[in-house]
Design an enzyme around this catalytic site. Structure first.
Site, PDB file in Angstrom:
ATOM      1  CD  GLU A 462      32.177  46.343   2.562  1.00 35.19           C
ATOM      2  OE1 GLU A 462      31.978  46.982   1.514  1.00 35.19           O
ATOM      3  OE2 GLU A 462      32.214  46.885   3.680  1.00 35.19           O
ATOM      4  CD  GLU A 538      26.446  47.151   2.064  1.00 36.29           C
ATOM      5  OE1 GLU A 538      26.980  48.147   1.522  1.00 36.29           O
ATOM      6  OE2 GLU A 538      26.977  46.513   2.991  1.00 36.29           O
TER       7      GLU A 538
END
Length: 1024
Positions: A462, A538
């Protein structure tokens, strides 16, 4: 005596911790873990090295609000008010400063590279002794495996160096600073540094020396690095172990390197060569390096299924054989490559059964010990996980060795996350931050590249997509072409990733975010020109009562070969233990330490609680990921193995046919299935049941012998099928007793023997029941349309920031929680053999009707109350959470017995792991102790429920506990719940799914929402 250049004032004036160009000063180059054995046999058997000395233990510690507050005298001697703390530890776990939990938002004002002037500082010191023999020859190093966030080091009052990157070792040469006898280390640790801007991971923000500290003695002429790589021919029958060894020190002609490969006590191959690397370019090769290649016939390959390991011993010695030192590592012969859109291990396409794992301990914060690491691995293996992503940083070095030995595939991830930046790639696209990012990636690779368990490198998490990512991707591909690289930032499919690795992409639903659309995983595969495998970095956000819809992902993974699995978010709840005024421990989350900013309970997304007790969702994951699949055709069971390399040499298939939980027939058959093979098992003629009920066939795969990761009797896979039953009708016996109806001004009362039922004519509810003189109800039996909100129902909504799209906000806005019943009808009729009560209620809020519930209660001569419920749902109200009944029973019994799905908690979109049987559990086990209280404990597919003197029959879902939905909704932490009087019973005809694709947007699939306009269910309630 401290020299001027070593003084604290001089060091502080440089402000190295606010300079992204300074990531270290005097730190040694990265390399694999060293032990510097002086005996090759000890290296081969991995015995403790006499040259490696732990400095873990009690250190002196003083805390200051800022580095400028540290007195200069601390460099020379301990401060009089210094405390004692254990190293490794986080100082916040010892009462200094507060841990801060935040997900995206930086815990400091965003102004890179600068950090707040109020920068909590921990000053550690240790006095230790050094033997003269370590100083006469060689080099003494100090190794800090992990310090958060940055630190300066002094030895005997002299400044040694500086390091940052909290998740990789900082190693320094102490040789010039030591003297024989007593020595003193001083370590000044800063909570915040410019490195903190690269460490914005979703976790607790803590500080201190939280990994091991050790001394290592190396000879003057030494092995400074070595890398092992395995290569194969096409059919993996022949392999080459390639070892590149680098030395440091005086390069002498007499120096030799021997690499020997061992399998247990057997030497498989060995080779010796002088230094002098292969020619690189027109200027030649490296004089201080040598590459040896050892041929191995028919190597036993490494995989997570069969983690075969060899041991490579690298010896530096003279020509006459005198050993200078030896280093060693485990070696797994395996090949990772991407071919034809598939991630292959040893030529076979992997199906990643993965989970994300933070390093977290409820008592010790981010300190990991071997026992906890092994516990995590055993639990993962026992629950059919084969892969782990080190989210979001390199882990403790021991973790990789354990994964090598027990067998787990590892995604090793660089300690880079800039989630709170706007835009996210503000730093990662800035060349001034390339050196800091480069250190975090290159040093990770240099430390961990010899581990066979590491099959994928990750550039971080991220952080958007910047030019720095592209540069580091190319560097890894250049120095280690043996592994793919993944990176999700910038849309999960940029040029900086070999694998499409989205997070929280859904199976069939596109999420068209601006700039970085998140396609459904099925659509992603079919994009023009796209031929990479897709592995979700994820998915299935396991926050609280979650993991609904997990089976849908696994159906897709098995249907589409290039959908090669993913990593569940995540492994362990990140709650921390606090103590109340009486010394009782309780589980804390964001904000409980006065920490601001904070993201509340968002730190608890685990499949296991912080103490590693499983959540019920873990069983669902285990079942969906199981390595054996089953198909039933007639009396033939087809067993398919999804193992790629393992033959079923330790499995029996146990089968049983049961009628309403009563066994009718059973048997056991040894499984003899090759990798990716099938076995047909013919069952004998099955007995026909003589009575009515549900007939189920259950198969379980049982391991009769213990393994390295499981005990004897471990169940690795299971499946159930409902079989056809003979039509059988059991007619109720005739009863000569007739219930008696009496009517008063306020109530209808029905009496039969020693039983009585009372319906309040003003409310229309069943208000009381008696058995003899004992009252059975503490509250009336009422409709229920709501649930104590799940984390998935709440989403990102909070008191100061309402998300109107969250389920709970929609329910609140529509008045579901505030709805009150307006009585439309309440009548009583005496039938030939029963009494019939008929009621109708309009459930309203602010004059608007949300639900109309019509019920009949038929009480017959056997004392059975048959309840029929018809519910109409307003077309303009949100889909309700449940359609059912609730009451508070006066009885508190120790055990609950039911015929239905269990034994663990299950919900309509998370029940594939549950089995139909007759279950019996303590009442306390019917409640799931989520740290943030919510709806919990449901059991679906129930045909019969026994509790105390009561029996319920029908087709329903129920939960039963000492806590009301109201209390669960109003309580912030589980330790604040109090057992209420009696027992709360919720019986649902219908219950909405729980969702779990993510926890910040509505994720309950349409098929698990209560979207119909009308519902009917029936329930029989009687007393035993």
């Amino acid at each position: 005596m401290t020299m001027i250049t070593d003084s604290l004032a001089v060091v502080l004036q440089r402000r190295d911790w606010e300079n992204p160009g300074v990531t270290q000063l005097n730190r040694l180059a990265a390399h694999p873990p060293f032990a510097s054995w002086r005996n090759s046999e000890e290296a081969r058997t991995d015995r403790p090295s006499q040259q490696l000395r732990s400095l873990n233990g009690e250190w002196r510690f003083a805390w200051f609000p800022a580095p400028e507050a540290v007195p200069e005298s601390w460099l020379e001697c301990d401060l009089p008010d210094a405390d004692t703390v254990v190293v490794p530890s986080n100082w916040q776990m010892h009462g200094y400063d507060a841990p801060i939990y935040t997900n995206v938002t930086y815990p400091i004002t965003v102004n890179p590279p600068f950090v707040p002037a109020e920068n909590p500082t921990g000053c550690y010191s240790l006095t230790f002794n050094i033997d003269e023999s370590w100083l006469q020859e060689g080099q003494t190093r100090i190794i800090f495996d992990g310090v958060n966030s940055a630190f300066h080091l002094w030895c005997n009052g002299r400044w040694v160096g500086y390091g940052q990157d909290s998740r990789l070792p900082s190693e320094f040469d102490l040789s010039a600073f030591l003297h024989a006898g007593e020595n003193r280390l001083a370590v000044m640790v800063l909570r915040w540094s410019d490195g903190s801007y690269l460490e914005d991971q979703d976790m607790w923000r803590m500080s201190g020396i939280f990994r091991d500290v050790s001394l290592l003695h190396k000879p003057t002429t030494q092995i400074s690095d070595f890398q092992v790589t395995t290569r194969f021919n096409d059919d993996f029958s022949r392999a080459v172990l390639e070892a590149e060894v680098q030395m440091y020190g005086e390069l002498r002609d007499e120096l030799r390197v021997t690499v020997s490969l061992w399998q247990g006590e057997t030497q498989v191959a060995s080779g010796t060569a002088p230094f002098g690397g292969e020619i690189i370019d027109e200027r030649g090769g490296y004089a201080d390096r040598v590459t040896l290649r050892l041929n191995v016939e028919n190597p036993e390959l490494w995989s997570a299924e069969i983690p075969n390991l060899y041991r490579a011993v690298v010896e530096l010695h003279t020509a006459d054989g005198t050993l200078i030192e030896a280093e060693a590592c485990d070696v797994g012969f395996r090949e990772v490559r991407i071919e034809n859109g598939l991630l292959l291990l040893n030529g076979k396409p992997l199906l990643i059964r993965g989970v994300n794992r933070h390093e977290h301990h409820p008592l010790h914060g981010q300190v990991m010990d071997e026992q906890t690491m092994v516990q995590d691995i055993l639990l993962m293996k026992q629950n059919n996980f084969n892969a782990v992503r080190c989210s979001h940083y390199p882990n403790h070095p021991l973790w990789y060795t354990l994964c090598d030995r027990y067998g787990l595939y590892v995604v090793d991830e660089a300690n880079i996350e800039t989630h709170g930046m706007v835009p996210m790639n503000r730093l990662t696209d800035d060349p001034r931050w390339l050196p800091a990012m480069s250190e975090r990636v290159t040093r990770m690779v240099q430390r961990d590249r010899n581990h066979p368990s590491v099959i994928i490198w990750s550039l971080g998490n991220e952080s958007g997509h910047g030019a720095n990512h592209d540069a580091l991707y190319r560097w890894i591909k250049s120095v280690d072409p043996s592994r793919p690289v993944q990176y999700e930032g910038g849309g999960a499919d940029t040029t900086a990733t070999d694998i499409i690795c989205p997070m929280y992409a859904r199976v069939d639903e596109d999420q068209p975010f601006p700039a970085v659309p998140k396609w459904s995983i099925k659509k992603w595969l079919s994009l023009p020109g796209e031929m990479r495998p897709l592995i979700l970095c994820e998915y299935a956000h396991a926050m609280g009562n979650s993991l609904g819809g997990f089976a849908k992902y696994w159906q897709a993974f098995r249907q589409y070969p290039r959908l090669q699995g993913g990593f569940v978010w995540d492994w362990v709840d990140q709650s921390l233990i606090k103590y109340d005024e009486n010394g009782n421990p309780w589980s804390a989350y964001g904000g409980d330490f006065g920490d601001t900013p904070n993201d509340r309970q968002f730190c608890m997304n685990g499949l296991v609680f912080a103490d590693r007790t499983p959540h019920p969702a873990l069983t669902e994951a285990k079942h969906q990921q199981q390595f054996f699949q089953f198909r039933l055709s007639g009396r033939t069971i087809e067993v398919t193995s999804e193992y790629l390399f393992r033959h079923s040499d330790n499995e029996f298939l146990h089968w049983m046919v049961a009628l309403d939980g009563k066994p009718l027939a059973s048997g056991e058959v040894p499984l003899d299935v090759g990798p990716q093979g099938k076995q047909l098992i013919e069952l004998p003629e099955l007995p026909q049941p003589e009575s009515a009920g549900q007939l189920w066939l259950t198969v379980r795969v049982v391991q009769p012998n213990a393994t390295a990761w499981s005990e004897a009797g471990h169940i690795s896979a299971w499946q159930q099928w409902r079989l056809a039953e003979n039509l059988s009708v059991t007619l109720p016996s005739a009863s000569h007793a007739i219930p008696q109806l009496t009517t008063s001004g306020t109530d209808f009362c029905i009496e039969l023997g020693n039983k009585r039922w009372q319906f309040n004519r003003q409310s229309g509810f069943l208000s009381q029941m008696w058995i003899g003189d004992e009252k059975q109800l503490l509250t009336p039996l009422r409709d229920q349309f709501t649930r104590a909100p799940l984390d998935n129902d709440i989403g990102v909504s909070e008191a100061t920031r309402i998300d109107p799209n969250a389920w709970v906000e929609r329910w609140k806005a529509a008045g579901h929680y505030q709805a009150e019943a307006a009585l439309l009808q309440c009548t009583a009729d005496t039938l030939a053999d029963a009494v019939l009560i008929t009621t109708a209620h309009a459930w309203q809020h602010q004059g608007k009707t949300l639900f109309i519930s019509r019920k009949t209660y038929r009480i017959d001569g056997h004392g059975e109350m048959v309840i029929n419920v018809d519910v109409a749902v307003a077309s303009d109200t949100p889909h309700p959470a449940r359609i059912g009944l609730t009451c508070q029973l006066a009885q508190v019994s120790e055990r609950v017995n039911w015929l239905g799905l269990g034994p663990q908690e299950n919900y309509p979109d998370r029940l594939t792991a549950a089995c139909f049987d007759r279950w019996d559990l303590p009442l306390s086990d019917m409640y799931t102790p989520y740290v943030f209280p919510s709806e919990n404990g449901l059991r679906c597919g129930t045909r019969e429920l026994n509790y105390g003197p009561h029996l319920w029959r029908g087709d329903f879902q129920f939960n039963i506990s000492r806590y009301s939905q109201q209390q669960l909704m109003e309580t912030s932490h589980r330790h604040l719940l109090h057992a209420e009087e009696g027992t709360w019973l919720n019986i649902d005809g219908f219950h909405m799914g729980i969702g779990g694709d993510d926890s910040w947007s509505p994720s309950v699939s349409a098929e698990f929402q209560l979207s119909a306009g009308r519902y009917h269910y029936q329930l029989v309630w009687c007393q035993k």
